[in-house]
Scaffold this active site. Structure first.
Site, PDB file in Angstrom:
ATOM      1  N   ARG A   4      51.479  -3.847 -27.373  1.00  0.00           N
ATOM      2  CA  ARG A   4      51.121  -4.577 -26.156  1.00  0.00           C
ATOM      3  C   ARG A   4      50.875  -6.055 -26.442  1.00  0.00           C
ATOM      4  NH1 ARG A   4      47.190  -1.515 -28.364  1.00  0.00           N
ATOM      5  NH2 ARG A   4      44.973  -1.840 -27.953  1.00  0.00           N
ATOM      6  N   CYS A  27      33.632 -18.944 -15.149  1.00  0.00           N
ATOM      7  CA  CYS A  27      32.462 -18.200 -15.588  1.00  0.00           C
ATOM      8  C   CYS A  27      31.821 -18.972 -16.729  1.00  0.00           C
ATOM      9  CB  CYS A  27      32.883 -16.807 -16.040  1.00  0.00           C
ATOM     10  SG  CYS A  27      33.994 -16.031 -14.846  1.00  0.00           S
ATOM     11  N   ARG A  76      48.799  -9.141 -30.790  1.00  0.00           N
ATOM     12  CA  ARG A  76      47.886  -8.707 -31.852  1.00  0.00           C
ATOM     13  C   ARG A  76      48.117  -7.247 -32.216  1.00  0.00           C
ATOM     14  NH1 ARG A  76      41.973  -8.576 -29.883  1.00  0.00           N
ATOM     15  NH2 ARG A  76      41.733 -10.765 -30.381  1.00  0.00           N
ATOM     16  N   TYR A  77      48.312  -6.427 -31.199  1.00  0.00           N
ATOM     17  CA  TYR A  77      48.570  -4.999 -31.407  1.00  0.00           C
ATOM     18  C   TYR A  77      50.065  -4.746 -31.239  1.00  0.00           C
ATOM     19  CZ  TYR A  77      43.559  -4.798 -30.304  1.00  0.00           C
ATOM     20  OH  TYR A  77      42.218  -4.996 -30.278  1.00  0.00           O
ATOM     21  N   CYS A  96      32.559 -17.822 -20.356  1.00  0.00           N
ATOM     22  CA  CYS A  96      33.970 -17.486 -20.616  1.00  0.00           C
ATOM     23  C   CYS A  96      34.328 -17.602 -22.100  1.00  0.00           C
ATOM     24  CB  CYS A  96      34.872 -18.402 -19.811  1.00  0.00           C
ATOM     25  SG  CYS A  96      36.620 -18.164 -20.192  1.00  0.00           S
ATOM     26  N   ASP A 136      31.199 -12.707 -26.312  1.00  0.00           N
ATOM     27  CA  ASP A 136      31.827 -13.330 -27.473  1.00  0.00           C
ATOM     28  C   ASP A 136      31.066 -14.577 -27.898  1.00  0.00           C
ATOM     29  OD1 ASP A 136      34.113 -11.584 -27.816  1.00  0.00           O
ATOM     30  OD2 ASP A 136      34.798 -12.340 -25.878  1.00  0.00           O
ATOM     31  N   ARG A 161      37.269 -17.967 -23.227  1.00  0.00           N
ATOM     32  CA  ARG A 161      38.341 -18.947 -23.403  1.00  0.00           C
ATOM     33  C   ARG A 161      37.946 -20.289 -22.785  1.00  0.00           C
ATOM     34  NH1 ARG A 161      42.304 -14.692 -21.810  1.00  0.00           N
ATOM     35  NH2 ARG A 161      42.868 -13.676 -23.769  1.00  0.00           N
ATOM     36  N   LYS A 200      39.639  -5.433 -31.147  1.00  0.00           N
ATOM     37  CA  LYS A 200      38.451  -4.901 -30.468  1.00  0.00           C
ATOM     38  C   LYS A 200      38.028  -3.576 -31.089  1.00  0.00           C
ATOM     39  CE  LYS A 200      39.568  -6.749 -25.894  1.00  0.00           C
ATOM     40  NZ  LYS A 200      40.923  -7.244 -26.203  1.00  0.00           N
ATOM     41  N   CYS A 231      41.721 -20.808 -13.272  1.00  0.00           N
ATOM     42  CA  CYS A 231      41.035 -19.653 -12.689  1.00  0.00           C
ATOM     43  C   CYS A 231      40.546 -20.013 -11.284  1.00  0.00           C
ATOM     44  CB  CYS A 231      39.832 -19.255 -13.532  1.00  0.00           C
ATOM     45  SG  CYS A 231      40.263 -18.821 -15.218  1.00  0.00           S
ATOM     46  N   ASP A 275      34.861  -7.718 -29.620  1.00  0.00           N
ATOM     47  CA  ASP A 275      36.081  -8.327 -30.130  1.00  0.00           C
ATOM     48  C   ASP A 275      35.679  -9.015 -31.435  1.00  0.00           C
ATOM     49  OD1 ASP A 275      38.746  -9.374 -30.148  1.00  0.00           O
ATOM     50  OD2 ASP A 275      38.694  -9.256 -27.953  1.00  0.00           O
TER      51      ASP A 275
END
Ligand code: PLP
Ligand code: SF4
Length: 359
Positions: free
Chosen positions: A98, A111, A94-95, A114, A276, A116, A320, A107, A313
């Site tokens: 990076r 969570c 996206r950037y 989450c 999010d 995702r 972000k 995982c 985000d």
């Protein structure tokens, strides 16, 4: 301790009576939740929440609730728009400087909030050998990539051998100077974030940053403390990421205690994420105004080194942005009104701005 989803523990926990919305609370509500979204807790965290009530700030992060079945129209399957910026499987670019590199969609724990959650826990998200190679090739052929952020899933769920291979491959790419790892493992299964994993991280031979996902001081057990000190002692740079969550850490006292404890363990609080718009997570969300009020309460009260940046985000893959409350407002015709940490306002004029340097 082996990394595994402890069914026995989880069954005991989910069987406990829990407050829930009356409409959705049907006998099988939780069964529907666990069929729809991945559920998992380690023995370590099961022990931390053992015997805790339904409002426990650690339990709330991992134990499924029927509220997760309530999906609001504004909630999104891909809340931060990863898909729009994915040139090859496992990479989000996206950037310019990076990329996110997700070798695994599994995982150590799942969570409940989450971002995702529609993707994690599904084996098809684990990169096959050829896909992993293609992702590394993408990084290799894009010299503008200065930093690679290993994320997931949880990259530390990889075996030390698999992680070591990836770190070594990244180490061989000249233009990659920084490898950052985003992980929940030091909190979820601290013993596993031990010597073997550290040796694997060091195979890159570059600056390695580990951003630990942690939301409450109670997640810092003796084992977690030991793991963090060991990582720091081995030369891994430690950051933390937290999510601002209703009922978990939505007040200045709780966050101040968490951030102070982290700094004391050589972990720099990096980001506090506004939650999010992930499906079925509205019971965790608070407003940006509430979040900013909490940040205002922390300014001045907390040392600068303990204060993370409060981040949003923007949905749709727009990136972000900081949600830092505004402390300065321009006057019409010149000068500013500056608000201090006690809420008092002061005049700040351009003349002062010109003569004062930053010593
Ligand atoms: C969050 C994120 C990053 C990292 O952002 P930083 O502000 O450097 O922590 C990089 N790429 C993507 C796609 C992200 O979502
Ligand atoms: S560890 Fe990260 S990716 Fe995995 S469930 Fe938690 S928030 Fe999602």
């Amino acid at each position: 301790m082996t990394l595994r989803f402890s069914k026995q523990n989880l069954e005991n926990i989910t069987a406990a009576p829990r407050a829930s919305t009356p409409e959705d609370a049907g006998e099988n509500g939780l069964g529907i939740v666990t069929r729809r979204y991945a559920v998992g807790i380690t023995d370590h965290l099961a022990e931390v929440i053992d015997g805790a009530g339904p409002d426990d700030p650690v339990a709330l992060q991992y134990v499924p609730q029927v509220q997760e079945l309530k999906i609001l129209p504004e909630e999104l399957v891909d809340p931060i728009g990863d898909e729009a910026h994915s040139p090859v499987k496992g990479i989000v670019h996206r950037y310019p400087d990076r990329v996110l590199f997700s070798p695994i969609s599994i995982c150590a724990v799942y969570c409940r909030y989450c971002f995702r959650r529609e993707k994690v826990g599904k084996p098809e998200g684990v990169l096959k050998t050829a896909e992993r190679k293609a992702a590394l090739d993408y990084i290799r052929t894009h010299p503008e990539i200065w930093e690679v952020i290993l994320t997931g899933g949880d990259p530390l769920v990889l075996s030390p051998r698999q992680l070591g291979e990836i770190m070594k491959a990244l180490g061989e790419i000249e233009h990659v100077k920084i490898v950052r790892i985003h992980s929940r493992l030091p909190v979820a299964d601290p013993v596993r974030a031990g010597e073997d994993m550290i040796a694997a991280m060091k195979k890159a031979g570059k600056a390695v940053y580990l951003a630990v996902h942690i939301n409450h001081e109670r997640e810092i057990t003796d084992e977690v403390r030991t793991a963090l000190l060991r990582l720091h002692g081995a030369g891994i740079n430690l950051l933390s990421q937290s999510v601002l969550l209703r009922g978990v850490n939505d007040n200045a006292d709780t966050l101040a205690a968490l951030f102070r404890a982290l700094v004391g363990l050589n972990v720099k609080p990096y980001y506090l994420h506004h939650p999010d718009l992930a499906p079925g997570t509205s019971h965790f969300r608070l407003s940006i105004a509430e979040g900013q009020e909490i940040m205002r309460a922390l300014l001045g009260r907390l040392s600068g080194i303990a204060l993370p940046t409060y981040m949003l985000d923007i949905p749709g893959g727009m990136g972000k942005i900081p949600l830092t409350p505004s402390y300065i407002e321009p006057f019409e015709g010149g000068g500013y009104s500056a608000r201090d940490y006690k809420g008092r306002t002061h005049v700040y004029t351009p003349q002062i701005e010109k003569v004062r340097g930053h010593g």
